[in-house]
Design an enzyme around this catalytic site. Structure first.
Site, PDB file in Angstrom:
ATOM      1  N   LYS A  14     -51.001  25.742  69.463  1.00 64.58           N
ATOM      2  CA  LYS A  14     -52.156  25.105  68.812  1.00 64.58           C
ATOM      3  C   LYS A  14     -53.520  25.683  69.230  1.00 64.58           C
ATOM      4  O   LYS A  14     -54.447  25.701  68.428  1.00 64.58           O
ATOM      5  CB  LYS A  14     -52.156  23.602  69.104  1.00 64.58           C
ATOM      6  CG  LYS A  14     -51.139  22.795  68.318  1.00 64.58           C
ATOM      7  CD  LYS A  14     -51.298  21.324  68.675  1.00 64.58           C
ATOM      8  CE  LYS A  14     -50.501  20.428  67.768  1.00 64.58           C
ATOM      9  NZ  LYS A  14     -50.758  19.012  68.052  1.00 64.58           N
ATOM     10  N   ASP A  36     -54.891  15.751  63.623  1.00 64.99           N
ATOM     11  CA  ASP A  36     -54.332  14.756  64.560  1.00 64.99           C
ATOM     12  C   ASP A  36     -55.268  13.551  64.757  1.00 64.99           C
ATOM     13  O   ASP A  36     -54.817  12.407  64.724  1.00 64.99           O
ATOM     14  CB  ASP A  36     -54.067  15.397  65.928  1.00 64.99           C
ATOM     15  CG  ASP A  36     -52.793  16.235  65.950  1.00 64.99           C
ATOM     16  OD1 ASP A  36     -51.909  16.004  65.106  1.00 64.99           O
ATOM     17  OD2 ASP A  36     -52.684  17.106  66.828  1.00 64.99           O
TER      18      ASP A  36
HETATM   19  P1  NAP Z   1     -51.328  18.180  76.973  1.00 63.51           P
HETATM   20  O1  NAP Z   1     -52.434  18.897  76.310  1.00 63.51           O
HETATM   21  O2  NAP Z   1     -50.338  18.910  77.812  1.00 63.51           O
HETATM   22  O3  NAP Z   1     -51.995  17.024  77.886  1.00 63.51           O
HETATM   23  C1  NAP Z   1     -51.216  16.114  78.593  1.00 63.51           C
HETATM   24  C2  NAP Z   1     -52.091  15.220  79.478  1.00 63.51           C
HETATM   25  O4  NAP Z   1     -51.201  14.341  80.164  1.00 63.51           O
HETATM   26  C3  NAP Z   1     -52.881  15.991  80.536  1.00 63.51           C
HETATM   27  O5  NAP Z   1     -54.134  15.376  80.745  1.00 63.51           O
HETATM   28  C4  NAP Z   1     -51.997  15.840  81.773  1.00 63.51           C
HETATM   29  O6  NAP Z   1     -52.699  15.807  82.976  1.00 63.51           O
HETATM   30  C5  NAP Z   1     -51.426  14.458  81.555  1.00 63.51           C
HETATM   31  N1  NAP Z   1     -50.158  14.336  82.277  1.00 63.51           N
HETATM   32  C6  NAP Z   1     -49.046  15.092  82.117  1.00 63.51           C
HETATM   33  N2  NAP Z   1     -48.092  14.685  82.963  1.00 63.51           N
HETATM   34  C7  NAP Z   1     -48.637  13.666  83.684  1.00 63.51           C
HETATM   35  C8  NAP Z   1     -48.159  12.851  84.743  1.00 63.51           C
HETATM   36  N3  NAP Z   1     -46.918  13.025  85.237  1.00 63.51           N
HETATM   37  N4  NAP Z   1     -48.987  11.907  85.228  1.00 63.51           N
HETATM   38  C9  NAP Z   1     -50.231  11.746  84.757  1.00 63.51           C
HETATM   39  N5  NAP Z   1     -50.758  12.507  83.755  1.00 63.51           N
HETATM   40  C10 NAP Z   1     -49.950  13.442  83.250  1.00 63.51           C
HETATM   41  O7  NAP Z   1     -50.438  17.382  75.920  1.00 63.51           O
HETATM   42  P2  NAP Z   1     -50.943  16.762  74.519  1.00 63.51           P
HETATM   43  O8  NAP Z   1     -50.777  17.776  73.466  1.00 63.51           O
HETATM   44  O9  NAP Z   1     -52.268  16.149  74.749  1.00 63.51           O
HETATM   45  O10 NAP Z   1     -49.827  15.660  74.232  1.00 63.51           O
HETATM   46  C11 NAP Z   1     -49.787  14.456  74.979  1.00 63.51           C
HETATM   47  C12 NAP Z   1     -48.812  13.494  74.339  1.00 63.51           C
HETATM   48  O11 NAP Z   1     -49.274  13.135  73.037  1.00 63.51           O
HETATM   49  C13 NAP Z   1     -47.396  14.076  74.148  1.00 63.51           C
HETATM   50  O12 NAP Z   1     -46.483  13.104  74.529  1.00 63.51           O
HETATM   51  C14 NAP Z   1     -47.279  14.317  72.671  1.00 63.51           C
HETATM   52  O13 NAP Z   1     -45.965  14.081  72.234  1.00 63.51           O
HETATM   53  C15 NAP Z   1     -48.211  13.257  72.112  1.00 63.51           C
HETATM   54  N6  NAP Z   1     -48.752  13.664  70.791  1.00 63.51           N
HETATM   55  C16 NAP Z   1     -48.427  12.905  69.724  1.00 63.51           C
HETATM   56  C17 NAP Z   1     -48.901  13.255  68.479  1.00 63.51           C
HETATM   57  C18 NAP Z   1     -48.521  12.423  67.292  1.00 63.51           C
HETATM   58  O14 NAP Z   1     -48.750  12.852  66.159  1.00 63.51           O
HETATM   59  N7  NAP Z   1     -47.981  11.243  67.486  1.00 63.51           N
HETATM   60  C19 NAP Z   1     -49.722  14.391  68.315  1.00 63.51           C
HETATM   61  C20 NAP Z   1     -50.052  15.138  69.448  1.00 63.51           C
HETATM   62  C21 NAP Z   1     -49.538  14.765  70.694  1.00 63.51           C
HETATM   63  P3  NAP Z   1     -53.421  17.094  83.601  1.00 63.51           P
HETATM   64  O15 NAP Z   1     -54.730  17.163  82.887  1.00 63.51           O
HETATM   65  O16 NAP Z   1     -53.525  16.760  85.030  1.00 63.51           O
HETATM   66  O17 NAP Z   1     -52.503  18.253  83.324  1.00 63.51           O
END
Ligand code: NAP
Length: 274
Positions: free
Chosen positions: A71, A107
């Site tokens: 992305k 999104d």
């Molecule tokens: P991302 O860019 O990798 O960001 C993930 C965030 O979660 C980061 O801030 C990370 O912290 C934090 N994190 C990860 N593991 C953690 C843990 N063990 N404890 C505390 N914080 C933690 O991922 P993303 O793209 O934002 O996606 C996040 C979620 O949203 C995913 O589950 C995805 O499936 C969901 N999502 C859903 C949709 C939908 O259409 N429903 C669309 C997009 C995403 P750090 O900053 O410290 O790394």
């Protein structure tokens, strides 16, 4: 569906891509609308992303969704990027306008549509987003303009601070928190971390102080342990299937210029999830 020489091709680039639910949703929509389109998943290795984007022009694909891990990187290879995607720093939808590739991010708008259809307005609400990654940025882009206040909890403080700083350019009252001591004060709490995707994951935060006045929205598209516990506390709960549906519906509209058949897409999506 009958594929002919006139069929317009759309699809998704991801790595991996085999679990994607988008083909079910889009192909059901094309069929219901009797549009001569089809939607195909493409497994694109990160080393081949540039080639794959060139192929959109070369083989005349109409539009492509972009998923993990492409992305952000894909932005380098596009001709134009919509303002919202530029802010978010990620593209999830490409439109091929006669060889000119334009990147969008649906999104955040998808998230807001899902709130709207659940009868929830962010206005006058104090909102907490847990997580500071791409999804937090996409939903934060809209929430910081609508909500009474927006707080970002980030595991990595500097990432949360960076997001809050960017969001203050578009909305007021954005702050950062590094604990959950005042979780009771938020009207809406959003999990934007991947915690809950796997059944043995820890909870993103302790649910013991949640109460029935609160809304808990998990961006994960399935019912998670967080949502189960929040529901048991009487909270109104939402999973990310609504956001997934609406980001797809908005992409459909960008590619076809037609209003999406949302209920058909929802049925196909829920059937693919469960
Ligand atoms: P991302 O860019 O990798 O960001 C993930 C965030 O979660 C980061 O801030 C990370 O912290 C934090 N994190 C990860 N593991 C953690 C843990 N063990 N404890 C505390 N914080 C933690 O991922 P993303 O793209 O934002 O996606 C996040 C979620 O949203 C995913 O589950 C995805 O499936 C969901 N999502 C859903 C949709 C939908 O259409 N429903 C669309 C997009 C995403 P750090 O900053 O410290 O790394």
């Amino acid at each position: 569906m009958t594929i002919s020489g006139k069929t317009i091709i759309t699809g998704i680039f991801g790595f991996p891509v085999e679990h994607t639910l988008s083909p079910a949703m889009h192909n059901a929509a094309f069929e219901a609308m009797e549009l001569d389109y089809c939607y195909v998943p493409f497994l694109v290795h990160p080393d081949k992303l540039e080639n794959a984007v060139s192929a959109i022009r070369a083989i005349n694909l109409r539009g492509i969704n972009i998923t993990v891990p492409h992305k952000e990187k894909v932005m380098e290879f596009l001709d134009e990027i919509h303002e919202e995607a530029l802010f978010i720093g990620a593209v999830n939808t490409i439109v091929n306008n006669a060889g000119k590739l334009v990147g969008f991010n649906t999104d955040g708008r998808g998230f807001m549509r899902s709130l709207g259809e659940a009868g929830i307005s962010a206005r006058d609400k104090d909102v907490l987003i847990v997580g500071a990654g791409g999804a937090a940025r996409a939903v934060g882009y809209y929430l910081c303009r609508e909500a009474h206040s927006l707080t970002i909890y980030g595991r990595t403080r500097s990432r949360a601070e960076g997001l809050a700083e960017d969001l203050r350019k578009v909305g007021d009252a954005v702050s950062v928190s590094n604990n959950f001591s005042d979780i009771e004060r938020f009207h809406m709490i959003i999990n934007a971390t991947p915690l809950g995707l796997k059944h043995d994951d820890l909870l993103p935060f302790d649910t013991k102080n949640l109460s029935k006045e609160q809304i808990v929205y998990d961006l994960i598209y399935k019912n998670t342990r967080l949502l189960e516990e929040a529901r048991a506390k009487g909270c109104l709960v939402l999973n990310g299937s609504g956001m997934l549906l609406w980001q797809g519906a908005l992409a459909f509209e960008l590619w076809t210029g037609e209003l999406p058949p949302v209920e058909i897409m929802r049925r196909a999506l829920l059937k693919a999830i469960y």
